[in-house]
Motif scaffolding. Structure first.
Motif, PDB file in Angstrom:
ATOM      1  N   ALA A 122      -3.319 -16.984  11.006  1.00 32.61           N
ATOM      2  CA  ALA A 122      -3.152 -17.332   9.591  1.00 32.61           C
ATOM      3  C   ALA A 122      -2.042 -18.354   9.403  1.00 32.61           C
ATOM      4  O   ALA A 122      -2.148 -19.255   8.552  1.00 32.61           O
ATOM      5  N   ALA A 123      -0.973 -18.241  10.189  1.00 37.59           N
ATOM      6  CA  ALA A 123       0.142 -19.177  10.051  1.00 37.59           C
ATOM      7  C   ALA A 123      -0.242 -20.592  10.468  1.00 37.59           C
ATOM      8  O   ALA A 123       0.413 -21.564  10.062  1.00 37.59           O
ATOM      9  N   ALA A 124      -1.289 -20.738  11.295  1.00 35.56           N
ATOM     10  CA  ALA A 124      -1.703 -22.064  11.763  1.00 35.56           C
ATOM     11  C   ALA A 124      -2.601 -22.786  10.772  1.00 35.56           C
ATOM     12  O   ALA A 124      -2.938 -23.951  10.980  1.00 35.56           O
ATOM     13  N   VAL A 125      -3.009 -22.124   9.693  1.00 34.46           N
ATOM     14  CA  VAL A 125      -3.893 -22.762   8.710  1.00 34.46           C
ATOM     15  C   VAL A 125      -3.094 -23.783   7.917  1.00 34.46           C
ATOM     16  O   VAL A 125      -2.068 -23.449   7.312  1.00 34.46           O
ATOM     17  N   PRO A 126      -3.520 -25.038   7.869  1.00 28.50           N
ATOM     18  CA  PRO A 126      -2.750 -26.060   7.160  1.00 28.50           C
ATOM     19  C   PRO A 126      -2.957 -25.990   5.648  1.00 28.50           C
ATOM     20  O   PRO A 126      -3.814 -25.255   5.152  1.00 28.50           O
ATOM     21  N   GLY A 127      -2.182 -26.790   4.924  1.00 31.43           N
ATOM     22  CA  GLY A 127      -2.316 -26.867   3.475  1.00 31.43           C
ATOM     23  C   GLY A 127      -1.607 -25.726   2.781  1.00 31.43           C
ATOM     24  O   GLY A 127      -0.776 -25.015   3.355  1.00 31.43           O
ATOM     25  N   ASP A 128      -1.928 -25.538   1.510  1.00 31.00           N
ATOM     26  CA  ASP A 128      -1.339 -24.472   0.714  1.00 31.00           C
ATOM     27  C   ASP A 128      -2.099 -23.179   0.980  1.00 31.00           C
ATOM     28  O   ASP A 128      -2.914 -22.720   0.175  1.00 31.00           O
ATOM     29  N   ALA A 129      -1.851 -22.571   2.153  1.00 32.89           N
ATOM     30  CA  ALA A 129      -2.610 -21.402   2.600  1.00 32.89           C
ATOM     31  C   ALA A 129      -2.121 -20.142   1.893  1.00 32.89           C
ATOM     32  O   ALA A 129      -0.918 -19.899   1.776  1.00 32.89           O
ATOM     33  N   VAL A 130      -3.083 -19.349   1.419  1.00 30.52           N
ATOM     34  CA  VAL A 130      -2.793 -18.113   0.687  1.00 30.52           C
ATOM     35  C   VAL A 130      -3.564 -16.975   1.345  1.00 30.52           C
ATOM     36  O   VAL A 130      -4.765 -17.104   1.602  1.00 30.52           O
ATOM     37  N   TYR A 131      -2.870 -15.860   1.593  1.00 29.53           N
ATOM     38  CA  TYR A 131      -3.555 -14.713   2.185  1.00 29.53           C
ATOM     39  C   TYR A 131      -2.779 -13.444   1.866  1.00 29.53           C
ATOM     40  O   TYR A 131      -1.629 -13.491   1.398  1.00 29.53           O
ATOM     41  N   ALA A 132      -3.401 -12.294   2.125  1.00 30.03           N
ATOM     42  CA  ALA A 132      -2.767 -10.986   1.985  1.00 30.03           C
ATOM     43  C   ALA A 132      -3.132 -10.152   3.202  1.00 30.03           C
ATOM     44  O   ALA A 132      -4.281 -10.136   3.633  1.00 30.03           O
ATOM     45  N   VAL A 133      -2.135  -9.456   3.753  1.00 30.54           N
ATOM     46  CA  VAL A 133      -2.360  -8.611   4.915  1.00 30.54           C
ATOM     47  C   VAL A 133      -2.527  -7.166   4.438  1.00 30.54           C
ATOM     48  O   VAL A 133      -1.821  -6.708   3.549  1.00 30.54           O
ATOM     49  N   GLN A 134      -3.495  -6.451   5.027  1.00 29.38           N
ATOM     50  CA  GLN A 134      -3.842  -5.120   4.548  1.00 29.38           C
ATOM     51  C   GLN A 134      -3.271  -4.029   5.445  1.00 29.38           C
ATOM     52  O   GLN A 134      -3.229  -4.170   6.665  1.00 29.38           O
ATOM     53  N   SER A 135      -2.858  -2.936   4.814  1.00 26.76           N
ATOM     54  CA  SER A 135      -2.372  -1.778   5.547  1.00 26.76           C
ATOM     55  C   SER A 135      -2.585  -0.528   4.689  1.00 26.76           C
ATOM     56  O   SER A 135      -3.144  -0.607   3.588  1.00 26.76           O
ATOM     57  N   THR A 136      -2.128   0.608   5.186  1.00 27.48           N
ATOM     58  CA  THR A 136      -2.312   1.889   4.505  1.00 27.48           C
ATOM     59  C   THR A 136      -1.024   2.691   4.585  1.00 27.48           C
ATOM     60  O   THR A 136      -0.328   2.683   5.605  1.00 27.48           O
ATOM     61  N   VAL A 137      -0.701   3.383   3.501  1.00 30.28           N
ATOM     62  CA  VAL A 137       0.446   4.296   3.490  1.00 30.28           C
ATOM     63  C   VAL A 137      -0.033   5.648   2.987  1.00 30.28           C
ATOM     64  O   VAL A 137      -1.075   5.768   2.348  1.00 30.28           O
ATOM     65  N   TYR A 138       0.789   6.689   3.275  1.00 28.90           N
ATOM     66  CA  TYR A 138       0.454   8.062   2.903  1.00 28.90           C
ATOM     67  C   TYR A 138       1.650   8.643   2.161  1.00 28.90           C
ATOM     68  O   TYR A 138       2.802   8.460   2.565  1.00 28.90           O
ATOM     69  N   TYR A 139       1.393   9.353   1.058  1.00 25.42           N
ATOM     70  CA  TYR A 139       2.482   9.916   0.276  1.00 25.42           C
ATOM     71  C   TYR A 139       2.011  11.202  -0.400  1.00 25.42           C
ATOM     72  O   TYR A 139       0.821  11.474  -0.530  1.00 25.42           O
ATOM     73  N   ARG A 140       2.969  12.000  -0.845  1.00 24.92           N
ATOM     74  CA  ARG A 140       2.660  13.238  -1.550  1.00 24.92           C
ATOM     75  C   ARG A 140       2.471  12.940  -3.035  1.00 24.92           C
ATOM     76  O   ARG A 140       3.303  12.269  -3.647  1.00 24.92           O
ATOM     77  N   ASP A 141       1.364  13.450  -3.597  1.00 26.34           N
ATOM     78  CA  ASP A 141       1.146  13.266  -5.025  1.00 26.34           C
ATOM     79  C   ASP A 141       1.888  14.343  -5.808  1.00 26.34           C
ATOM     80  O   ASP A 141       2.639  15.155  -5.249  1.00 26.34           O
ATOM     81  N   GLU A 142       1.674  14.355  -7.131  1.00 24.35           N
ATOM     82  CA  GLU A 142       2.417  15.291  -7.971  1.00 24.35           C
ATOM     83  C   GLU A 142       2.057  16.750  -7.690  1.00 24.35           C
ATOM     84  O   GLU A 142       2.804  17.656  -8.047  1.00 24.35           O
ATOM     85  N   LYS A 143       0.906  17.000  -7.030  1.00 28.37           N
ATOM     86  CA  LYS A 143       0.507  18.356  -6.683  1.00 28.37           C
ATOM     87  C   LYS A 143       0.972  18.760  -5.286  1.00 28.37           C
ATOM     88  O   LYS A 143       0.665  19.859  -4.818  1.00 28.37           O
ATOM     89  N   GLY A 144       1.663  17.873  -4.608  1.00 28.18           N
ATOM     90  CA  GLY A 144       2.143  18.183  -3.277  1.00 28.18           C
ATOM     91  C   GLY A 144       1.165  17.849  -2.176  1.00 28.18           C
ATOM     92  O   GLY A 144       1.439  18.107  -1.002  1.00 28.18           O
ATOM     93  N   HIS A 145       0.004  17.290  -2.518  1.00 27.82           N
ATOM     94  CA  HIS A 145      -0.991  16.921  -1.522  1.00 27.82           C
ATOM     95  C   HIS A 145      -0.720  15.510  -1.010  1.00 27.82           C
ATOM     96  O   HIS A 145      -0.286  14.629  -1.765  1.00 27.82           O
ATOM     97  N   TRP A 146      -1.009  15.316   0.264  1.00 27.72           N
ATOM     98  CA  TRP A 146      -0.870  13.977   0.827  1.00 27.72           C
ATOM     99  C   TRP A 146      -2.047  13.121   0.376  1.00 27.72           C
ATOM    100  O   TRP A 146      -3.193  13.538   0.456  1.00 27.72           O
ATOM    101  N   SER A 147      -1.766  11.924  -0.083  1.00 24.58           N
ATOM    102  CA  SER A 147      -2.785  10.976  -0.523  1.00 24.58           C
ATOM    103  C   SER A 147      -2.642   9.695   0.273  1.00 24.58           C
ATOM    104  O   SER A 147      -1.585   9.398   0.841  1.00 24.58           O
ATOM    105  N   GLN A 148      -3.695   8.934   0.288  1.00 25.54           N
ATOM    106  CA  GLN A 148      -3.742   7.683   1.048  1.00 25.54           C
ATOM    107  C   GLN A 148      -3.939   6.530   0.089  1.00 25.54           C
ATOM    108  O   GLN A 148      -4.776   6.587  -0.823  1.00 25.54           O
ATOM    109  N   ARG A 149      -3.190   5.459   0.262  1.00 25.38           N
ATOM    110  CA  ARG A 149      -3.323   4.274  -0.572  1.00 25.38           C
ATOM    111  C   ARG A 149      -3.337   3.025   0.301  1.00 25.38           C
ATOM    112  O   ARG A 149      -2.606   2.934   1.285  1.00 25.38           O
ATOM    113  N   SER A 150      -4.172   2.076  -0.074  1.00 29.61           N
ATOM    114  CA  SER A 150      -4.172   0.784   0.608  1.00 29.61           C
ATOM    115  C   SER A 150      -3.134  -0.119  -0.047  1.00 29.61           C
ATOM    116  O   SER A 150      -2.915  -0.065  -1.267  1.00 29.61           O
TER     117      SER A 150
END
Length: 818
Positions: free
Chosen positions: A527-555
């Protein structure tokens, strides 16, 4: 006995019913066998493990879609050490996975969607396969891979990884199971460098060790033994099984409906032809109940024979059917169908039920035949429309009108749904009201024929007007087949083209850079080698406890300041906070997600990152828009994502640089440069999947429609032998008789095509208008004329073959039998 005698003497009249039921049973049986074969299984790369220890799952989510927050590699190594010290445990191996694909012929080998294919060599000890050549990897630049890739020990291969494309030396090959590449095995140190967190540990142990492992872990992990290890199957197989269930359910429903339609239309037309026969039965003392039972018995006898034939056909074609679905990526590619008796028996029983349901209306009509009709000598149809047909046709027309009236002011989705329902109701109405609607249409359609030299045109017109019920029975399957195909395929192509153009316009870039075919994504290096005004977003996932104490997954999506500025200028709106603070551990999200989780600006949230480490994030902004960049539910800084997820990939890079310049700049392999519309049309193969599935449905519909057309015309031709004798006595040659029948069959197909095209075309125009309102600019109506022409040509060929050939043969012998 009377039903059996009827079947023997009029077997030709039941051929269409037999074929439709046999095809339906074969479809149901093959579908059942394929569904059975899609049951969960233990992955081949973990098959030698005696038990699996998996990271904790969200207890609020049942089944295979449980979310598992990863351990860090250090935590997994420490836990494996404790497990290995237990009595009866010979080995405990943390499965460190990372993204890897071999670059073969300009494309990535296999399919890495959802599941990383790279592993440390220690994990190979858990697999059911082993080395076929060479040795284990001993250095960072060595790899063991599946022999199906075609590389041999000593060869150099390019592996696509999240760190970038890298050359590796093949140190050995393994004999993988064949459904996907068995994986890419590197040294454990190399896997630790390329991998993130760990979600499972494979354990080799004796039968009594499971209890000791559970006692050690308590509720901090899940222990899988025996059949329970199928819960570790790849996510892609879970999705394929769900997709297969949905797709095969729709195929089964369509097959059942079309089978009932063919059976109902065949018996309805046959009952109309046999009115004098039923009247004779009534005349000699048969009561209506006995007449009904006679027709029901005929249907059951035909269904039993068709069930047996269909079951044999299902058993013979199930594996071929699975291979077809695998080619369409609806089931996994190595699906092995095992013959089991009960799906075939259930399909045969369903065939009998379909026959009984389809013949119900014909039985009631047969029971109503008056005894005095046995004295009738005229073959003219005096009452082609019954009260039931009038009622059903008018109710269907009313439903179509109501659906049309609700289109004004309806949203895009409601308009598309109502237009589809209205089109189906209109087609059903035309099929039921055909005997009443066709006479004026026939007069108009036959007018040019009457001006032709000779009497053929006049004979076609008078024969059609006299046998309106026959023409309607043959026109209905053509209309249904054409309208279904045009509506289904036309709506798909129009919506795909509209979506692609809208997406390309919305992004506003000139060039899109994506991974090579079958690749999972781009590395940061590419991605860094793309010339011009290059725009991108890198994707990942995190895990956290919701208000009920359950683990949830978010991108989450990691964006650079340049990318964020470009997106903000486009469709992203700042609701509150400050996007300039989106650095380090800061994040931004939509207001609805913040409200659902009780987050306020300035709040700190501790999440589990993909590498298994705790990550303290602070909410600094609320943003609104159609979609956040990269499809994530939260925005973070690009550097923060890579710090917590070495396996993160970039789906697409947009740039305003000329395409030739971009192509020249990307010297590293693993990337594909495309224009925006081409990129927008490619949604990771999903469009191809949907297109293939739609074509399967259209093919099934056309097949059953062809059976109905052929059977109706065959029955009609056989019933018209006296008419052929009269034509021959009047001086017509067999070729002229065949010409009359060919003209009439062509007229039938033309009428069915026109009526089906009008209904489906109207629905497509409504859909196009709804799509235009939804995306804000005109949408062209896109029709695959090749598919439509092929279906119409098939209907015409079937109609001509089923009518002209038997008519010609009958007319050649008509004078001899007169």
């Amino acid at each position: 006995m009377l039903s059996l005698a009827t079947l023997r003497s009029r077997w030709h009249a039941f051929l269409g019913t037999f074929a439709a039921l046999a095809a339906g049973v074969a479809l149901l049986g093959a579908t059942g066998l394929v569904l059975l074969a899609t049951e969960p299984r233990v992955p081949a790369r973990l098959a030698r493990a005696d038990l699996l220890v998996q990271a904790p799952a969200n207890p609020a989510v049942a089944g295979a879609w449980q979310l598992r927050r990863p351990w860090s590699q250090a935590e997994a190594a420490e836990l494996a050490g404790r497990l290995g010290a237990l009595d009866g445990v010979s080995a405990a191996v943390p499965d460190v996975a990372f993204y890897a694909q071999a670059l073969v012929g300009g494309a990535a080998a296999g399919d890495a969607e959802d599941e990383p294919q790279g592993h440390g060599w220690s994990s190979a000890g858990l697999a059911s396969f082993g080395l076929t050549a060479g040795r284990a990897p001993a250095a960072a630049g060595e790899v063991v891979l599946d022999e199906t890739i075609g590389a041999a020990p000593g060869d150099r291969v390019t592996l696509l990884t999240a760190a970038g494309p890298r050359p590796y030396t093949v140190s050995g090959t393994v004999d993988g199971p064949g459904e996907y590449p068995a994986g890419y095995y590197v040294t454990d140190a190399e896997a630790a460098r390329l991998g993130a967190g760990v979600t499972q540990i494979g354990v080799r142990a004796d039968a009594q060790a499971a209890d000791r492992v559970r006692a050690l872990l308590g509720d901090t992990a899940e222990v899988l033994v025996g059949d329970a290890m199928t819960a570790a199957e790849p996510v892609r197989e879970i999705r394929l099984r769900e997709l297969a269930g949905l797709a095969l359910g729709m195929i089964t429903g369509l097959g059942t409906f079309t089978s009932i339609f063919v059976v109902a239309s065949t018996f309805a037309f046959g009952t109309h032809q046999r009115r004098r026969e039923f009247a004779l039965l009534r005349l000699v003392g048969a009561v209506p109940r006995q007449v009904r039972h006679t027709v029901y018995a005929e249907a059951v006898m035909v269904s039993l024979a068709a069930g047996a034939a269909g079951s044999v056909l299902a058993a013979a074609s199930a594996q071929w059917f699975a291979d077809v679905l695998a080619g369409a990526k609806i089931v996994r590619p190595d699906l092995d169908v095992t013959l089991t008796w009960w799906p075939l028996a259930a399909a045969a029983a369903a065939g009998t039920a379909v026959a009984v349901l389809g013949v119900g209306s014909a039985c009631r009509r047969a029971a109503k035949v008056a005894p005095l009709e046995a004295l009738r000598t005229a073959a003219v149809e005096t009452r082609p429309m019954t009260r039931a047909r009038w009622a059903g046709g008018l109710l269907s027309a009313l439903l179509a009108a109501v659906m049309a009236a609700t289109l004004t002011g309806a949203g895009a989705e409601s308009a598309v749904r109502n237009a589809t329902v209205g089109a189906a109701a209109a087609v059903l109405s035309m099929a039921l009201l055909g005997p009443a609607l066709l006479p004026p249409l026939l007069r108009v359609a036959c007018r040019p024929l009457t001006r032709l030299p000779g009497a053929a045109g006049l004979i076609v017109r008078e024969s059609s007007l006299t046998g309106v019920r026959r023409i309607a029975s043959a026109t209905a399957p053509v209309m249904l087949t054409v309208s279904f195909a045009v509506l289904l395929v036309g709506s798909l192509t129009t919506s795909q083209e509209a979506t692609a153009n809208e997406e390309a316009t919305r992004v506003g870039a000139g060039v899109a850079v994506t991974a090579v075919p079958h690749g999972a994504g781009l590395s940061r290096e590419v991605a860094a080698a793309v010339p011009g005004d290059a725009v991108y977003a890198v994707q990942s996932t995190v895990y956290y406890r919701d208000e009920k104490g359950h683990w949830s997954q978010r991108s989450i999506s990691g964006v650079s300041p340049k990318a964020l500025a470009a997106v903000t200028r486009g469709h992203l709106k700042l609701v509150a906070g400050d996007l300039t603070r989106l650095t380090g551990g800061a994040f931004a999200t939509r207001p609805d997600l913040a409200e659902a989780n009780g987050w306020r600006l300035g709040d700190a949230v501790t999440v589990r990152a993909a590498n298994g480490a705790d990550w303290r994030m602070r909410l600094v902004a609320l943003v609104d828009g159609d979609n956040l960049p990269g499809g994530g539910e939260a925005l973070v800084a690009e550097d923060a994502v890579y710090a917590h997820d070495p396996t993160a990939l970039i789906p697409v890079v947009f740039t305003d640089a000329p395409r030739a310049e971009v192509t020249a700049a990307l010297a590293a392999p693993g990337a594909t440069v495309r224009d925006m519309v081409t990129w927008a049309r490619d949604d990771g193969g999903f469009s191809t999947l949907i297109w293939t599935f739609v074509m399967i449905l259209v093919t099934i519909s056309a097949g059953f429609g062809a059976l109905s057309i052929a059977n109706t015309l065959l029955m009609a031709v056989r019933d018209r032998h006296p008419e052929f004798r009269l034509l021959r006595l009047a001086g017509a040659t067999p070729r002229q008789v065949a010409g009359v029948i060919a003209t009439e069959s062509t007229l039938i197909v033309a009428l069915g095509t026109a009526l089906g095209g009008v209904v489906s075309g109207g629905a497509l125009l409504v859909m196009r208008s709804a799509l235009a309102d939804m995306i804000g600019h005109p949408v062209p109506l896109t029709l695959p004329w090749g598919v439509i022409t092929g279906i119409v040509a098939t209907c015409l060929a079937i109609a001509l073959a089923a009518s002209v050939i038997p008519a010609y043969r009958a007319s050649r012998h008509s004078l001899a039998t007169s």
